[in-house]
Design a protein around this motif. Sequence first.
Motif, PDB file in Angstrom:
ATOM      1  N   ILE A   1       0.929  -1.297  -0.057  1.00 51.02           N
ATOM      2  CA  ILE A   1       0.010   0.011   0.069  1.00 51.02           C
ATOM      3  C   ILE A   1       0.977   1.240   0.061  1.00 51.02           C
ATOM      4  CG2 ILE A   1      -2.010   1.000   0.743  1.00 51.02           C
ATOM      5  CD1 ILE A   1      -2.671  -1.295   2.483  1.00 51.02           C
TER       6      ILE A   1
ATOM      7  N   SER B 283       2.257   6.175  12.779  1.00 45.83           N
ATOM      8  CA  SER B 283       1.468   5.813  11.775  1.00 45.83           C
ATOM      9  C   SER B 283       0.699   6.893  11.068  1.00 45.83           C
ATOM     10  CB  SER B 283       0.333   4.704  12.328  1.00 45.83           C
ATOM     11  OG  SER B 283      -0.372   5.636  13.026  1.00 45.83           O
ATOM     12  N   GLY B 284       0.329   6.694   9.944  1.00 42.22           N
ATOM     13  CA  GLY B 284      -0.545   7.954   9.129  1.00 42.22           C
ATOM     14  C   GLY B 284      -1.832   8.227  10.006  1.00 42.22           C
ATOM     15  N   ALA B 285      -2.409   7.213  10.704  1.00 44.01           N
ATOM     16  CA  ALA B 285      -3.594   7.831  11.364  1.00 44.01           C
ATOM     17  C   ALA B 285      -3.051   8.694  12.654  1.00 44.01           C
ATOM     18  CB  ALA B 285      -4.259   6.681  12.010  1.00 44.01           C
TER      19      ALA B 285
ATOM     20  N   LEU C 222      -2.440  12.129  11.335  1.00 40.08           N
ATOM     21  CA  LEU C 222      -3.633  12.700  11.159  1.00 40.08           C
ATOM     22  C   LEU C 222      -4.377  13.427  12.554  1.00 40.08           C
ATOM     23  CD1 LEU C 222      -5.199  13.469   8.420  1.00 40.08           C
ATOM     24  CD2 LEU C 222      -3.420  11.537   8.245  1.00 40.08           C
TER      25      LEU C 222
ATOM     26  N   TYR D 119     -10.203   8.892   3.067  1.00 38.07           N
ATOM     27  CA  TYR D 119      -9.645   7.997   4.138  1.00 38.07           C
ATOM     28  C   TYR D 119      -8.493   8.633   4.890  1.00 38.07           C
ATOM     29  CZ  TYR D 119      -7.708   3.616   6.245  1.00 38.07           C
ATOM     30  OH  TYR D 119      -7.508   2.921   7.229  1.00 38.07           O
ATOM     31  N   HIS D 120      -8.791   8.550   6.157  1.00 38.48           N
ATOM     32  CA  HIS D 120      -7.499   9.170   6.888  1.00 38.48           C
ATOM     33  C   HIS D 120      -7.045   8.085   8.101  1.00 38.48           C
ATOM     34  CE1 HIS D 120      -8.006  12.832   4.753  1.00 38.48           C
ATOM     35  NE2 HIS D 120      -9.342  12.686   5.151  1.00 38.48           N
ATOM     36  N   GLY D 121      -7.796   6.892   8.148  1.00 37.22           N
ATOM     37  CA  GLY D 121      -7.288   5.990   9.282  1.00 37.22           C
ATOM     38  C   GLY D 121      -8.354   5.265   9.973  1.00 37.22           C
ATOM     39  N   ARG D 122      -8.013   4.635  10.891  1.00 36.88           N
ATOM     40  CA  ARG D 122      -8.632   3.571  11.791  1.00 36.88           C
ATOM     41  C   ARG D 122      -9.017   4.044  13.294  1.00 36.88           C
ATOM     42  NH1 ARG D 122      -9.836  -1.703   9.062  1.00 36.88           N
ATOM     43  NH2 ARG D 122      -8.587  -1.770   7.225  1.00 36.88           N
TER      44      ARG D 122
ATOM     45  N   TYR E  90     -14.394  -0.086   7.707  1.00 37.30           N
ATOM     46  CA  TYR E  90     -13.658   0.871   8.522  1.00 37.30           C
ATOM     47  C   TYR E  90     -14.545   1.009   9.679  1.00 37.30           C
ATOM     48  CZ  TYR E  90     -11.061   1.137   4.073  1.00 37.30           C
ATOM     49  OH  TYR E  90     -10.336   1.010   2.921  1.00 37.30           O
TER      50      TYR E  90
ATOM     51  N   GLU F  50      -6.836  14.729   0.994  1.00 39.16           N
ATOM     52  CA  GLU F  50      -5.858  13.930   0.260  1.00 39.16           C
ATOM     53  C   GLU F  50      -5.747  14.699  -1.226  1.00 39.16           C
ATOM     54  OE1 GLU F  50      -6.890   9.458   0.463  1.00 39.16           O
ATOM     55  OE2 GLU F  50      -8.633  10.539   1.407  1.00 39.16           O
TER      56      GLU F  50
ATOM     57  N   GLU G  47      -7.542   5.375  -0.970  1.00 41.48           N
ATOM     58  CA  GLU G  47      -8.380   4.303  -0.725  1.00 41.48           C
ATOM     59  C   GLU G  47      -9.696   4.415  -1.448  1.00 41.48           C
ATOM     60  OE1 GLU G  47      -7.141   1.621   0.913  1.00 41.48           O
ATOM     61  OE2 GLU G  47      -5.310   2.811   1.091  1.00 41.48           O
TER      62      GLU G  47
ATOM     63  N   ASP H 107      -3.297  15.567   3.172  1.00 37.63           N
ATOM     64  CA  ASP H 107      -2.829  14.257   3.880  1.00 37.63           C
ATOM     65  C   ASP H 107      -2.080  13.568   2.621  1.00 37.63           C
ATOM     66  OD1 ASP H 107      -2.753  11.672   4.480  1.00 37.63           O
ATOM     67  OD2 ASP H 107      -4.908  11.663   5.021  1.00 37.63           O
TER      68      ASP H 107
ATOM     69  N   VAL I 225      -0.203  11.068   2.852  1.00 36.49           N
ATOM     70  CA  VAL I 225       0.215   9.781   3.651  1.00 36.49           C
ATOM     71  C   VAL I 225       0.491   8.637   2.346  1.00 36.49           C
ATOM     72  CG1 VAL I 225      -0.481   7.620   4.908  1.00 36.49           C
ATOM     73  CG2 VAL I 225      -0.680  10.219   5.809  1.00 36.49           C
ATOM     74  N   GLN I 226      -0.343   8.701   1.471  1.00 34.73           N
ATOM     75  CA  GLN I 226      -0.565   7.768   0.107  1.00 34.73           C
ATOM     76  C   GLN I 226       0.212   8.405  -1.010  1.00 34.73           C
ATOM     77  OE1 GLN I 226      -3.285   4.409  -1.768  1.00 34.73           O
ATOM     78  NE2 GLN I 226      -3.700   5.174  -0.072  1.00 34.73           N
TER      79      GLN I 226
ATOM     80  N   LYS J  29       3.649   6.142   5.456  1.00 35.22           N
ATOM     81  CA  LYS J  29       3.963   5.245   4.231  1.00 35.22           C
ATOM     82  C   LYS J  29       5.370   5.177   3.654  1.00 35.22           C
ATOM     83  CE  LYS J  29      -0.778   4.432   2.954  1.00 35.22           C
ATOM     84  NZ  LYS J  29      -1.046   3.032   3.285  1.00 35.22           N
TER      85      LYS J  29
HETATM   86  N1  PLZ Z   1      -4.012   8.876   5.037  1.00 31.77           N
HETATM   87  C1  PLZ Z   1      -4.216   9.047   2.653  1.00 31.77           C
HETATM   88  O1  PLZ Z   1      -4.152   6.126   2.496  1.00 31.77           O
HETATM   89  C2  PLZ Z   1      -3.571   4.633   5.103  1.00 31.77           C
HETATM   90  C3  PLZ Z   1      -4.999   1.978   4.742  1.00 31.77           C
HETATM   91  C4  PLZ Z   1      -5.063   0.471   4.749  1.00 31.77           C
HETATM   92  P1  PLZ Z   1      -1.934   4.223   8.715  1.00 31.77           P
HETATM   93  N2  PLZ Z   1      -4.179   3.991   3.716  1.00 31.77           N
HETATM   94  C5  PLZ Z   1      -3.989   2.164   3.929  1.00 31.77           C
HETATM   95  C6  PLZ Z   1      -6.005  -0.025   5.858  1.00 31.77           C
HETATM   96  O2  PLZ Z   1      -6.800  -0.575   5.226  1.00 31.77           O
HETATM   97  O3  PLZ Z   1      -5.765   0.045   7.172  1.00 31.77           O
HETATM   98  C7  PLZ Z   1      -3.787   6.131   5.071  1.00 31.77           C
HETATM   99  C8  PLZ Z   1      -4.113   6.755   3.946  1.00 31.77           C
HETATM  100  C9  PLZ Z   1      -4.222   8.154   3.898  1.00 31.77           C
HETATM  101  C10 PLZ Z   1      -3.959   7.884   6.209  1.00 31.77           C
HETATM  102  C11 PLZ Z   1      -3.996   6.913   6.422  1.00 31.77           C
HETATM  103  C12 PLZ Z   1      -3.647   6.110   7.550  1.00 31.77           C
HETATM  104  O4  PLZ Z   1      -2.451   5.544   7.703  1.00 31.77           O
HETATM  105  O5  PLZ Z   1      -0.325   4.152   8.509  1.00 31.77           O
HETATM  106  O6  PLZ Z   1      -2.649   3.052   8.086  1.00 31.77           O
HETATM  107  O7  PLZ Z   1      -2.589   4.605   9.962  1.00 31.77           O
END
Ligand code: PLZ
Length: 438
Positions: A64, A124-126, A129, A152-155, A169, A221, A226, A254, A256-257, A283
């Motif tokens: 990814i 991590s990306g999340a 953010l 998409y910004h995270g989980r 998600y 983004e 995503e 953002d 991240v990707q 990433k």
């Molecule tokens: N911002 C723009 O693409 C992570 C997600 C994979 P993390 N994208 C992959 C999954 O299904 O969990 C992403 C992103 C953008 C934030 C994030 C979050 O980055 O490093 O996964 O926390």
Amino acid sequence: MNVPQQRKLVTEIPGPKSQEIIKRRSEAVSASLGMALPAVITHASGGILLDIDGNQFIDMGSGIAVVNVGNSAPAVVERVQKQVSEFTHTCFMIAPYEGYVEVCEQLNELTPGKFKKKSALFNSGAEALENAVKIARHYTKRQAIVVFEHGYHGRTNLTMAMTAKNMPYKEGFGPFTPEVYRMPMAYPFRHEGNIDHALDEVIHKIEKEIGGKNLAAIVIEPIQGEGGFIVPPKGFLPGLAKFAKDNGALFIADEVQTGFARTGQWFACEDEGVEPDLITTAKGIAGGLPLAAVTGRAEVMDEIHPSGLGGTYGGNPIACAAALGAIETIKSENLNQRAKEIGKIMVDALTAMQKKYPVIGEVRGRGAMIAIELVQPGSKEPNGEIMGKVVKYAQSKGVVFLTAGTYGNVLRFLPPLVISDELVKDAMSVLDEAFANN
Ligand code: PLZ
């Protein structure tokens, strides 16, 4: 280990050894975690993943968009090995080290914006953010955060609120944090109405539903990842950045990707000369080690009280060493240029396929961040079914393709930027074969 740079299959997928470990996986690992490729990897380099049964897959996803510099890039390996033998952790908030400082110096220099910048590192990306939003709220003393459909910004809890798509998600994970407002995205392939009005519509909605004076930040983004590699029309991003500025709010990109040479530039915002107040990265920053950052205007980054931001592991010395190796590789291998070359090979092959296969509704993206949106022939009805078949077929032939999209119908291509022309062309010919056979 240098894995030979060619596609090779010696067993069915999954092979017997992979099957054994996948069985253990299903006993030991929570069923909540997905698995796109049923093959257990033991080595990887350049554009190839090697599995435990001896199969070699072309990697068209870079984990990814992470290993932009390739798996186990030599400069990353060398710096990581040196660092791990010197010290592994002090916690930067307890005792500093040069690597962290140097990564921040690099980020401040490489990110768009001709003003004084500062950075902070996370895992991590999340987390990046989360921190960007904390900074924006603290700095502006306002709460409202604008995000976009398909974003998409995270989980984590805050980033789930910021992420658009429910399944997989968000389903059942609420309640979500308040003061996050989702605006319509300018999505050229699917936009209803006149896309030239998309920016004005968003601005109108923010003014009517939030009020410009309540806005802390707009987070977007530059090319949605995503969500399906959605490239907004020219003017959309600069218009949002201007609106944020005019209203005393921050514009947060953002990246991240999209960051670290993926789109053929260090950062996708550069394409239209947008200079975000804050940029989130992760990433591609560290060649596969967990590292993330917030970089932005010094006066914003410094407005937070001492110890207001942090974390035990953020900017871990080994991850920083890896980042310096990755940045060095992007420069020495001229990977921005390479991303454009790889992108051209993919776009040429994909547009040729689009003429033959009416399920390919659109070819889009920038640099080596390219996707195709799959539809029912003659319409824009999402066609996730064909995508599933094509991905499975490609795996059985030794190619890993990733998927994306709100409607689960986008096939995305993000190969490592050190991949050879031959491997990209080989992957494209397997894709062609997959469409012909499904
Ligand atoms: N911002 C723009 O693409 C992570 C997600 C994979 P993390 N994208 C992959 C999954 O299904 O969990 C992403 C992103 C953008 C934030 C994030 C979050 O980055 O490093 O996964 O926390």
